[in-house]
Motif scaffolding. Structure first.
Motif, mmCIF file in Angstrom:
data_model
loop_
_atom_site.group_PDB
_atom_site.id
_atom_site.type_symbol
_atom_site.label_atom_id
_atom_site.label_comp_id
_atom_site.label_asym_id
_atom_site.label_seq_id
_atom_site.Cartn_x
_atom_site.Cartn_y
_atom_site.Cartn_z
ATOM 1 N N ALA A 170 -12.182 -6.881 -83.809
ATOM 2 C CA ALA A 170 -13.634 -7.093 -83.706
ATOM 3 C C ALA A 170 -13.908 -8.101 -82.604
ATOM 4 C CB ALA A 170 -14.186 -7.595 -85.030
ATOM 5 N N THR A 171 -15.027 -7.910 -81.930
ATOM 6 C CA THR A 171 -15.457 -8.873 -80.915
ATOM 7 C C THR A 171 -16.727 -9.566 -81.416
ATOM 8 O OG1 THR A 171 -16.725 -7.180 -79.743
ATOM 9 C CG2 THR A 171 -14.477 -7.571 -78.992
ATOM 10 N N PRO A 172 -16.844 -10.868 -81.176
ATOM 11 C CA PRO A 172 -18.048 -11.592 -81.615
ATOM 12 C C PRO A 172 -19.304 -10.970 -81.001
ATOM 13 C CG PRO A 172 -16.343 -13.133 -80.943
ATOM 14 C CD PRO A 172 -15.874 -11.766 -80.535
ATOM 15 N N ASP A 173 -20.377 -10.962 -81.796
ATOM 16 C CA ASP A 173 -21.647 -10.374 -81.359
ATOM 17 C C ASP A 173 -22.795 -11.321 -81.700
ATOM 18 O OD1 ASP A 173 -23.321 -8.384 -80.279
ATOM 19 O OD2 ASP A 173 -23.662 -7.503 -82.262
ATOM 20 N N GLY A 174 -22.635 -12.575 -81.332
ATOM 21 C CA GLY A 174 -23.655 -13.578 -81.631
ATOM 22 C C GLY A 174 -23.023 -14.809 -82.247
ATOM 23 N N LYS A 175 -23.871 -15.760 -82.602
ATOM 24 C CA LYS A 175 -23.402 -17.007 -83.190
ATOM 25 C C LYS A 175 -23.172 -16.831 -84.689
ATOM 26 C CE LYS A 175 -25.585 -20.025 -79.861
ATOM 27 N NZ LYS A 175 -26.442 -21.177 -79.628
ATOM 28 N N PRO A 176 -22.155 -17.509 -85.240
ATOM 29 C CA PRO A 176 -21.923 -17.446 -86.686
ATOM 30 C C PRO A 176 -23.118 -18.014 -87.452
ATOM 31 C CG PRO A 176 -20.136 -18.614 -85.568
ATOM 32 C CD PRO A 176 -21.205 -18.366 -84.556
ATOM 33 N N VAL A 177 -23.318 -17.503 -88.661
ATOM 34 C CA VAL A 177 -24.373 -18.003 -89.542
ATOM 35 C C VAL A 177 -23.741 -18.493 -90.836
ATOM 36 C CG1 VAL A 177 -26.157 -16.526 -88.541
ATOM 37 C CG2 VAL A 177 -24.850 -15.701 -90.494
ATOM 38 N N ARG B 76 -10.560 -6.433 -95.928
ATOM 39 C CA ARG B 76 -9.576 -6.037 -94.907
ATOM 40 C C ARG B 76 -8.200 -6.625 -95.170
ATOM 41 N NH1 ARG B 76 -12.315 -1.853 -92.541
ATOM 42 N NH2 ARG B 76 -14.267 -2.559 -91.634
ATOM 43 N N SER B 77 -8.155 -7.803 -95.792
ATOM 44 C CA SER B 77 -6.900 -8.490 -96.084
ATOM 45 C C SER B 77 -7.206 -9.608 -97.078
ATOM 46 C CB SER B 77 -6.287 -9.063 -94.799
ATOM 47 O OG SER B 77 -7.055 -10.149 -94.327
ATOM 48 N N ASP B 78 -6.193 -10.406 -97.391
ATOM 49 C CA ASP B 78 -6.433 -11.570 -98.247
ATOM 50 C C ASP B 78 -7.279 -12.624 -97.533
ATOM 51 O OD1 ASP B 78 -5.021 -10.569 -100.411
ATOM 52 O OD2 ASP B 78 -3.235 -11.799 -100.075
ATOM 53 N N GLN C 45 -25.452 -3.893 -88.705
ATOM 54 C CA GLN C 45 -24.786 -5.137 -88.275
ATOM 55 C C GLN C 45 -23.636 -5.443 -89.224
ATOM 56 O OE1 GLN C 45 -25.455 -7.600 -85.586
ATOM 57 N NE2 GLN C 45 -23.388 -7.944 -86.327
ATOM 58 N N VAL C 46 -22.517 -5.888 -88.662
ATOM 59 C CA VAL C 46 -21.356 -6.273 -89.461
ATOM 60 C C VAL C 46 -21.130 -7.772 -89.291
ATOM 61 C CG1 VAL C 46 -18.862 -5.975 -89.805
ATOM 62 C CG2 VAL C 46 -20.297 -3.992 -89.243
ATOM 63 N N TYR C 47 -20.922 -8.458 -90.416
ATOM 64 C CA TYR C 47 -20.573 -9.869 -90.411
ATOM 65 C C TYR C 47 -19.155 -9.989 -90.942
ATOM 66 C CZ TYR C 47 -25.415 -11.206 -89.611
ATOM 67 O OH TYR C 47 -26.663 -11.371 -89.062
ATOM 68 N N ARG C 48 -18.294 -10.633 -90.165
ATOM 69 C CA ARG C 48 -16.914 -10.856 -90.600
ATOM 70 C C ARG C 48 -16.809 -12.254 -91.186
ATOM 71 N NH1 ARG C 48 -11.885 -8.623 -87.513
ATOM 72 N NH2 ARG C 48 -12.646 -6.854 -88.720
ATOM 73 N N ASN C 49 -16.200 -12.323 -92.364
ATOM 74 C CA ASN C 49 -15.956 -13.607 -93.003
ATOM 75 C C ASN C 49 -14.447 -13.797 -93.094
ATOM 76 O OD1 ASN C 49 -15.629 -15.652 -95.256
ATOM 77 N ND2 ASN C 49 -17.851 -15.621 -94.954
ATOM 78 N N GLU C 50 -13.964 -14.835 -92.432
ATOM 79 C CA GLU C 50 -12.550 -15.181 -92.509
ATOM 80 C C GLU C 50 -12.422 -16.328 -93.495
ATOM 81 O OE1 GLU C 50 -10.480 -15.493 -88.794
ATOM 82 O OE2 GLU C 50 -11.585 -13.788 -87.961
ATOM 83 N N LEU C 51 -11.838 -16.029 -94.655
ATOM 84 C CA LEU C 51 -11.711 -17.024 -95.713
ATOM 85 C C LEU C 51 -10.742 -18.109 -95.262
ATOM 86 C CD1 LEU C 51 -12.661 -14.282 -96.968
ATOM 87 C CD2 LEU C 51 -11.740 -15.115 -99.098
ATOM 88 N N PHE D 127 -20.152 -16.651 -91.479
ATOM 89 C CA PHE D 127 -20.330 -15.211 -91.265
ATOM 90 C C PHE D 127 -20.524 -14.968 -89.771
ATOM 91 C CE2 PHE D 127 -21.343 -16.082 -95.601
ATOM 92 C CZ PHE D 127 -20.840 -14.999 -96.298
ATOM 93 N N GLN D 128 -19.505 -14.378 -89.148
ATOM 94 C CA GLN D 128 -19.529 -14.120 -87.713
ATOM 95 C C GLN D 128 -20.020 -12.697 -87.458
ATOM 96 O OE1 GLN D 128 -18.602 -15.939 -84.704
ATOM 97 N NE2 GLN D 128 -19.692 -14.133 -83.967
ATOM 98 N N PRO D 129 -21.172 -12.528 -86.778
ATOM 99 C CA PRO D 129 -21.575 -11.170 -86.432
ATOM 100 C C PRO D 129 -20.553 -10.596 -85.444
ATOM 101 C CG PRO D 129 -23.176 -12.782 -85.592
ATOM 102 C CD PRO D 129 -22.118 -13.531 -86.300
ATOM 103 N N VAL D 130 -20.131 -9.362 -85.699
ATOM 104 C CA VAL D 130 -19.110 -8.732 -84.851
ATOM 105 C C VAL D 130 -19.462 -7.287 -84.554
ATOM 106 C CG1 VAL D 130 -17.218 -10.192 -85.707
ATOM 107 C CG2 VAL D 130 -17.687 -8.005 -86.830
ATOM 108 N N LYS D 131 -18.818 -6.779 -83.532
ATOM 109 C CA LYS D 131 -18.790 -5.351 -83.249
ATOM 110 C C LYS D 131 -17.349 -4.939 -83.435
ATOM 111 C CE LYS D 131 -22.746 -4.627 -80.317
ATOM 112 N NZ LYS D 131 -23.582 -3.911 -81.228
ATOM 113 N N LEU D 132 -17.128 -3.936 -84.284
ATOM 114 C CA LEU D 132 -15.766 -3.452 -84.511
ATOM 115 C C LEU D 132 -15.338 -2.613 -83.324
ATOM 116 C CD1 LEU D 132 -15.992 -2.495 -88.289
ATOM 117 C CD2 LEU D 132 -15.154 -4.611 -87.266
#
Length: 126
Positions: free
Chosen positions: A29-36, A50-52, A63-69, A116-121
């Motif tokens: 995924a590539t970032p698509d804006g500032k994290p919220v 997607r994983s642990d 819109q997709v937001y990626r959360n990396e725990l 929550f990082q907005p991304v484009k897959l």
């Protein structure tokens, strides 16, 4: 009102997972804006564990937001379902999720969310 919002969050989080992917396959995924810090629960269309360490939240509108725990979450990748408890209809970086094991629904590890990082897959080349 509080009970309704919590029930809605549970239904979203416990929704059936999509078809299994190759283990540990986190789409690029590539970032698509500032994290919220927060996203609105009722705007979530689907969650993808997607994983642990990674959950993608697909919103209404695409819109997709990626959360990396930050610390990961043991068992999340294998179970692909979690519970989010909140008195408001938001998922925030200060919140926790709890892995749900089944059958029956038994609570597992509780883990903190990140921003929550907005991304484009990135779609793989065919």
């Amino acid at each position: 009102m509080r009970l309704i919002l919590t029930a809605a969050a549970l239904l979203i989080a416990a929704a059936p997972a999509p078809a299994p992917q190759k283990k540990d396959a986190v789409p690029v995924a590539t970032p698509d804006g500032k994290p919220v810090s927060c996203i609105i629960g009722r705007q979530i269309r689907q969650t993808y564990v997607r994983s642990d360490n990674v959950i993608d939240f697909e919103m209404r509108g695409g819109q997709v937001y990626r959360n990396e725990l930050p610390g990961g979450c043991p068992g999340l990748a294998s179970e692909k379902r979690f519970l989010h408890k909140s008195s408001i209809d938001e998922y925030c970086s200060v919140d926790t999720i709890t892995v749900l094991h089944s059958p029956p629904m038994i609570e597992g590890a509780t883990c903190g969310l990140g921003e929550f990082q907005p991304v484009k897959l990135v779609k793989p080349a065919k």
